[in-house]
Scaffold this motif. Structure first.
Motif, PDB file in Angstrom:
ATOM      1  N   LEU A  57       0.833  -1.206   0.000  1.00  0.00           N
ATOM      2  CA  LEU A  57       0.000   0.000   0.000  1.00  0.00           C
ATOM      3  C   LEU A  57       0.868   1.257   0.000  1.00  0.00           C
ATOM      4  CD1 LEU A  57      -2.726  -1.072   2.578  1.00  0.00           C
ATOM      5  CD2 LEU A  57      -3.145  -0.506   0.172  1.00  0.00           C
ATOM      6  N   ALA A  58       1.909   1.267   0.814  1.00  0.00           N
ATOM      7  CA  ALA A  58       2.778   2.440   0.923  1.00  0.00           C
ATOM      8  C   ALA A  58       3.548   2.700  -0.368  1.00  0.00           C
ATOM      9  CB  ALA A  58       3.754   2.259   2.076  1.00  0.00           C
ATOM     10  N   ASN A  59       3.888   1.627  -1.098  1.00  0.00           N
ATOM     11  CA  ASN A  59       4.719   1.770  -2.295  1.00  0.00           C
ATOM     12  C   ASN A  59       3.920   1.809  -3.589  1.00  0.00           C
ATOM     13  OD1 ASN A  59       7.057   1.771  -0.742  1.00  0.00           O
ATOM     14  ND2 ASN A  59       7.262  -0.457  -0.834  1.00  0.00           N
ATOM     15  N   PHE A  60       2.583   1.793  -3.487  1.00  0.00           N
ATOM     16  CA  PHE A  60       1.751   1.788  -4.708  1.00  0.00           C
ATOM     17  C   PHE A  60       1.721   3.186  -5.308  1.00  0.00           C
ATOM     18  CE2 PHE A  60      -1.945   1.580  -7.387  1.00  0.00           C
ATOM     19  CZ  PHE A  60      -1.961   0.273  -7.843  1.00  0.00           C
ATOM     20  N   ASN A  61       2.254   3.330  -6.515  1.00  0.00           N
ATOM     21  CA  ASN A  61       2.390   4.657  -7.124  1.00  0.00           C
ATOM     22  C   ASN A  61       1.699   4.802  -8.477  1.00  0.00           C
ATOM     23  OD1 ASN A  61       4.064   5.779  -5.056  1.00  0.00           O
ATOM     24  ND2 ASN A  61       5.777   4.574  -5.871  1.00  0.00           N
ATOM     25  N   ASP A  62       1.022   3.766  -8.932  1.00  0.00           N
ATOM     26  CA  ASP A  62       0.391   3.830 -10.253  1.00  0.00           C
ATOM     27  C   ASP A  62      -0.976   4.505 -10.139  1.00  0.00           C
ATOM     28  OD1 ASP A  62      -0.650   3.454 -12.779  1.00  0.00           O
ATOM     29  OD2 ASP A  62       0.218   1.446 -12.997  1.00  0.00           O
ATOM     30  N   ARG A  63      -1.036   5.765 -10.559  1.00  0.00           N
ATOM     31  CA  ARG A  63      -2.285   6.539 -10.451  1.00  0.00           C
ATOM     32  C   ARG A  63      -3.377   6.053 -11.399  1.00  0.00           C
ATOM     33  NH1 ARG A  63      -1.457  11.540  -7.944  1.00  0.00           N
ATOM     34  NH2 ARG A  63       0.071  11.196  -6.277  1.00  0.00           N
ATOM     35  N   ASN A  64      -3.013   5.176 -12.346  1.00  0.00           N
ATOM     36  CA  ASN A  64      -3.996   4.690 -13.313  1.00  0.00           C
ATOM     37  C   ASN A  64      -4.829   3.533 -12.758  1.00  0.00           C
ATOM     38  OD1 ASN A  64      -3.171   6.487 -15.410  1.00  0.00           O
ATOM     39  ND2 ASN A  64      -1.406   5.158 -15.795  1.00  0.00           N
TER      40      ASN A  64
END
Length: 274
Positions: free
Chosen positions: A166-173
């Protein structure tokens, strides 16, 4: 400020590479003037640990109640702005926990959202009182930071895999809740509960906050270049429905309108500013 008055001193301290998953930065402020310095701290959605040295600092709650920071105090996750005051002779050193690191340390990510607490109450021992006593003997700020980092090592627990994802999730799509639920073969509801448990806030809350931060960035960029803020551009680029929704977010996070924020931004401390 008078000609002979020393300035208010404040700056951020970078975190060593080995600790970047745990802390975003340290913040130091010291009032060497002969007057009270009052600042507004922007919401950061981080939990902070405040050490107070010299004359006690004060926090002002949303109910306008003054809370004295005698030695150390935990506050967060910080979801709305609040005021803090440094009387003459006061200094603070602030530890900014990153993502799920506060949970790894204390086992509770929402412990002080509405009421600051003594960190010793969380661990049922007086280790933070002892830590403050040692820090108070150290004069150099960087040496204090180094001492805190060494102190933290034994208390950090193994990171939970879902919290890390959760902390490392960076895909805004993609939707992080749905994506990680599929990855872990769990329900979205369970991932939502874990998001709040480990990070101290929901995915919906952080999405709204990130939209607000983008608006602040655009407004500050226009102000720094001495150009007039194009409010319709801010609304469009940040994904607001209309101007009233933008104003509502500023009222929610800062209790200020966007135009008043521009007027008073020199008195506002951005915890994420570099």
């Amino acid at each position: 400020m008078t000609e002979n008055e020393k300035p208010y001193d404040n700056f951020q301290i970078a975190v060593p590479k080995d600790y970047e998953e745990m802390f975003s930065h340290f913040y130091f402020a010291e009032n060497t003037t002969d007057r009270i310095i009052t600042k507004t701290l922007l919401p950061s959605y981080q939990t902070i640990l405040i050490f107070s040295f010299g004359t006690p600092a004060f926090l002002c709650s949303n109910e306008n109640t003054e809370i004295e920071v005698d030695r150390c105090m935990v506050l967060g996750p910080i979801k709305q702005a609040f005021n803090y005051s440094l009387p003459p002779g006061s200094g603070i050193l602030v530890v900014n926990f990153k993502d799920d690191s506060f949970y790894n340390f204390f086992g509770n990510a929402e412990v002080a959202e509405h009421l600051p607490v003594d960190p010793d109450d969380l661990l049922e021992e007086n280790c933070f009182t002892s830590l403050w006593t040692q820090l108070n003997k150290i004069k150099e700020i960087n040496d204090r930071v180094e001492y805190i980092l060494e102190f933290c090592k034994p208390y950090l627990k193994k990171r939970n895999i879902i919290a890390e994802q959760l902390a490392n999730f960076n895909d805004r799509n993609f939707n992080p809740i749905k994506s990680i639920a599929n990855l872990q073969n769990q329900t979205e509801r369970n991932i939502q509960l874990n998001h709040r448990k480990y990070l101290g806030y929901t995915a919906k809350e952080i999405n709204r906050y990130q939209r607000f931060l983008k608006a602040v960035e655009l407004i500050q960029r226009a102000a720094s270049s001495s150009t007039k803020t194009d409010w319709f551009e801010v609304i469009d680029k940040c994904g607001y429905y209309d101007q009233s929704q933008l104003i509502h977010d500023f009222k929610h996070y800062l209790d200020l309108s966007p135009t008043k924020y521009l007027k008073f931004q020199q008195d506002i401390c951005d915890p994420k500013a570099k």
